[in-house]
Design a protein around this motif. Structure first.
Motif, PDB file in Angstrom:
ATOM      1  N   SER A 197      60.993  35.365  39.257  1.00 22.40           N
ATOM      2  CA  SER A 197      61.461  36.548  38.542  1.00 22.40           C
ATOM      3  C   SER A 197      60.487  37.713  38.617  1.00 22.40           C
ATOM      4  O   SER A 197      60.791  38.814  38.154  1.00 22.40           O
ATOM      5  CB  SER A 197      61.734  36.202  37.067  1.00 22.40           C
ATOM      6  N   VAL A 198      59.319  37.478  39.203  1.00 18.37           N
ATOM      7  CA  VAL A 198      58.400  38.583  39.475  1.00 18.37           C
ATOM      8  C   VAL A 198      59.100  39.655  40.298  1.00 18.37           C
ATOM      9  O   VAL A 198      58.752  40.845  40.235  1.00 18.37           O
ATOM     10  CB  VAL A 198      57.137  38.062  40.202  1.00 18.37           C
ATOM     11  N   THR A 199      60.126  39.242  41.052  1.00 15.95           N
ATOM     12  CA  THR A 199      60.842  40.199  41.894  1.00 15.95           C
ATOM     13  C   THR A 199      61.715  41.160  41.089  1.00 15.95           C
ATOM     14  O   THR A 199      62.224  42.128  41.646  1.00 15.95           O
ATOM     15  CB  THR A 199      61.732  39.459  42.915  1.00 15.95           C
ATOM     16  N   TYR A 200      61.896  40.924  39.771  1.00 14.12           N
ATOM     17  CA  TYR A 200      62.572  41.931  38.955  1.00 14.12           C
ATOM     18  C   TYR A 200      61.711  43.185  38.845  1.00 14.12           C
ATOM     19  O   TYR A 200      62.227  44.301  38.747  1.00 14.12           O
ATOM     20  CB  TYR A 200      62.813  41.409  37.524  1.00 14.12           C
ATOM     21  N   ASN A 231      51.022  30.435  42.545  1.00 13.57           N
ATOM     22  CA  ASN A 231      51.146  28.982  42.485  1.00 13.57           C
ATOM     23  C   ASN A 231      50.703  28.431  41.133  1.00 13.57           C
ATOM     24  O   ASN A 231      51.243  27.428  40.656  1.00 13.57           O
ATOM     25  CB  ASN A 231      50.334  28.341  43.612  1.00 13.57           C
ATOM     26  N   ILE A 232      49.733  29.105  40.508  1.00  9.75           N
ATOM     27  CA  ILE A 232      49.368  28.725  39.139  1.00  9.75           C
ATOM     28  C   ILE A 232      50.550  28.973  38.210  1.00  9.75           C
ATOM     29  O   ILE A 232      50.872  28.146  37.342  1.00  9.75           O
ATOM     30  CB  ILE A 232      48.134  29.516  38.668  1.00  9.75           C
ATOM     31  N   ALA A 258      52.109  32.891  31.408  1.00  7.27           N
ATOM     32  CA  ALA A 258      53.177  33.089  32.384  1.00  7.27           C
ATOM     33  C   ALA A 258      53.520  34.565  32.530  1.00  7.27           C
ATOM     34  O   ALA A 258      53.652  35.081  33.652  1.00  7.27           O
ATOM     35  CB  ALA A 258      54.424  32.292  31.984  1.00  7.27           C
ATOM     36  N   TRP A 259      53.633  35.261  31.406  1.00  7.62           N
ATOM     37  CA  TRP A 259      53.963  36.683  31.453  1.00  7.62           C
ATOM     38  C   TRP A 259      52.810  37.513  32.014  1.00  7.62           C
ATOM     39  O   TRP A 259      53.022  38.505  32.711  1.00  7.62           O
ATOM     40  CB  TRP A 259      54.344  37.185  30.061  1.00  7.62           C
ATOM     41  N   GLY A 260      51.572  37.110  31.726  1.00  7.03           N
ATOM     42  CA  GLY A 260      50.414  37.805  32.283  1.00  7.03           C
ATOM     43  C   GLY A 260      50.389  37.727  33.795  1.00  7.03           C
ATOM     44  O   GLY A 260      50.198  38.729  34.490  1.00  7.03           O
ATOM     45  N   LEU A 305      52.944  37.166  35.658  1.00  4.54           N
ATOM     46  CA  LEU A 305      54.117  37.883  36.149  1.00  4.54           C
ATOM     47  C   LEU A 305      53.821  39.365  36.357  1.00  4.54           C
ATOM     48  O   LEU A 305      54.147  39.940  37.395  1.00  4.54           O
ATOM     49  CB  LEU A 305      55.272  37.696  35.160  1.00  4.54           C
ATOM     50  N   ILE A 306      53.189  39.992  35.371  1.00  3.60           N
ATOM     51  CA  ILE A 306      52.903  41.433  35.445  1.00  3.60           C
ATOM     52  C   ILE A 306      51.869  41.736  36.524  1.00  3.60           C
ATOM     53  O   ILE A 306      52.027  42.678  37.322  1.00  3.60           O
ATOM     54  CB  ILE A 306      52.416  41.941  34.072  1.00  3.60           C
ATOM     55  N   ILE A 307      50.797  40.940  36.589  1.00  7.38           N
ATOM     56  CA  ILE A 307      49.756  41.164  37.601  1.00  7.38           C
ATOM     57  C   ILE A 307      50.334  41.025  39.002  1.00  7.38           C
ATOM     58  O   ILE A 307      50.079  41.845  39.895  1.00  7.38           O
ATOM     59  CB  ILE A 307      48.591  40.179  37.399  1.00  7.38           C
ATOM     60  N   LEU A 308      51.145  39.990  39.205  1.00  3.94           N
ATOM     61  CA  LEU A 308      51.728  39.761  40.524  1.00  3.94           C
ATOM     62  C   LEU A 308      52.716  40.854  40.901  1.00  3.94           C
ATOM     63  O   LEU A 308      52.818  41.235  42.071  1.00  3.94           O
ATOM     64  CB  LEU A 308      52.418  38.393  40.556  1.00  3.94           C
ATOM     65  N   ALA A 309      53.440  41.373  39.919  1.00  5.47           N
ATOM     66  CA  ALA A 309      54.365  42.468  40.202  1.00  5.47           C
ATOM     67  C   ALA A 309      53.616  43.690  40.708  1.00  5.47           C
ATOM     68  O   ALA A 309      54.052  44.355  41.655  1.00  5.47           O
ATOM     69  CB  ALA A 309      55.167  42.810  38.949  1.00  5.47           C
TER      70      ALA A 309
END
Length: 317
Positions: free
Chosen positions: A276-279, A263-264, A31-33, A35-39
């Protein structure tokens, strides 16, 4: 839906007793991986939109972004069509509209009068709209923290709307109304997140992304080539090919690939955590903006801090 961020789907759907801590840790790491890539991907989208707008109109940027994303995913979307039922088709059309098509146009329109940095900051309101939409349509409850966070973030938005270069804070009549295009896009994302989480338990993320884009691809194609000057600009306008290249990257990486990853992540996390990627997006967007010569005033930084802090408060435990 719980209206606080959680870091893996295991917390949203309690694990079976046989589930080990290693599996939970792996889910958290994934999940965190994501998050960072998408950010990094989405935080860079605003500078790509800015580059596209140097040649093309907002409508052309938005439509070509969808065309690029939809076309690259055709090998994944077409074979999956025959397995869909009517309910799934209906929901996928909605996801295509509110998760991709409409926001693509709204962001491009907003950036005709907003810097890429500030557009990225306003986009940080998405998690709060996830909570609001979840409460209205999916039976979630809005907690006291949600309310406080909304109020703080709202103050930040007002500051960002009214601060003017050289004159400090402006009056209400001087607000930059183009920011509302971004906020409307955030509403669309809030609807999209909740639909993906609650209406597509049986569909895989790749199918959701590819088919939802396929559903809106014909509309984007017709608009792009029948209602705009895109065909002329790409061959005759100075910098037309280069700008089209930026938009292609935006569509293929910033929309197609990113939506698959997103979506994954929604599947292995909760809607609020996924949003929360928007943080992190504002940080990446601001870095690109500064590198591109954009100037942020003290009032901008105050507004940015209030928005991000409000979103954090509204979505923490």
């Amino acid at each position: 839906m719980e209206s606080v961020p959680q870091y893996w789907l295991l917390h949203f759907n309690p694990p079976k007793p046989s589930m080990t801590r290693d599996i939970q840790a792996e889910s958290t790491l994934k999940a965190w991986g994501f998050l960072i890539i998408l950010a990094l991907i989405w935080g860079s989208s605003f500078i790509l939109i800015k580059r596209g707008l140097e040649v093309y109109s907002p409508g052309e940027v938005g439509a070509f972004r969808i065309v690029a994303a939809g076309m690259v995913l055709l090998p994944l979307s077409l074979p999956r069509l025959k397995s869909l039922n009517k309910r799934q088709v209906k929901n996928l059309i909605i996801v295509g509209l509110v998760g991709s098509f409409i926001p693509a146009f709204l962001f491009a329109k907003a950036q005709t009068q907003l810097s890429s940095s500030l557009t990225g900051v306003f986009n940080a309101m998405t998690p709060l709209f996830v909570v609001i939409i979840g409460a209205i349509f999916f039976g979630a409850r809005i907690t006291r923290r949600n309310t406080i966070g909304l109020l703080i973030a709202f103050v930040g938005v007002v500051i960002l709307l009214t601060v003017k270069e050289g004159v400090g804070f402006g009056t209400f009549s001087e607000i930059n109304s183009y920011a509302f295009y971004v906020l409307l896009a955030c509403v669309c994302y809030g609807i999209n997140l909740n639909i993906i989480k609650y209406k597509f338990v049986e569909l895989k993320p790749v199918a959701i992304t590819a088919i939802s884009l396929l559903m809106v691809l014909p509309v984007a194609l017709v608009f792009l080539f029948a209602a705009t000057d895109f065909s002329f600009k790409i061959t005759h306008a100075e910098g037309g090919l280069l700008a089209a290249g930026y938009i292609t990257i935006l569509g293929v990486v910033g929309t197609a690939l990113a939506l698959i990853l997103f979506n994954i992540m929604v599947k292995v996390a909760t809607p609020v955590f996924a949003s929360s990627v928007t943080y992190l997006i504002p940080i990446v967007a601001i870095m690109w903006g500064i590198l591109d010569g954009e100037v942020l005033l003290l009032g901008h930084y105050l507004g940015i801090a209030a928005v991000i802090f409000g979103v954090w408060v509204g979505n923490r435990r």
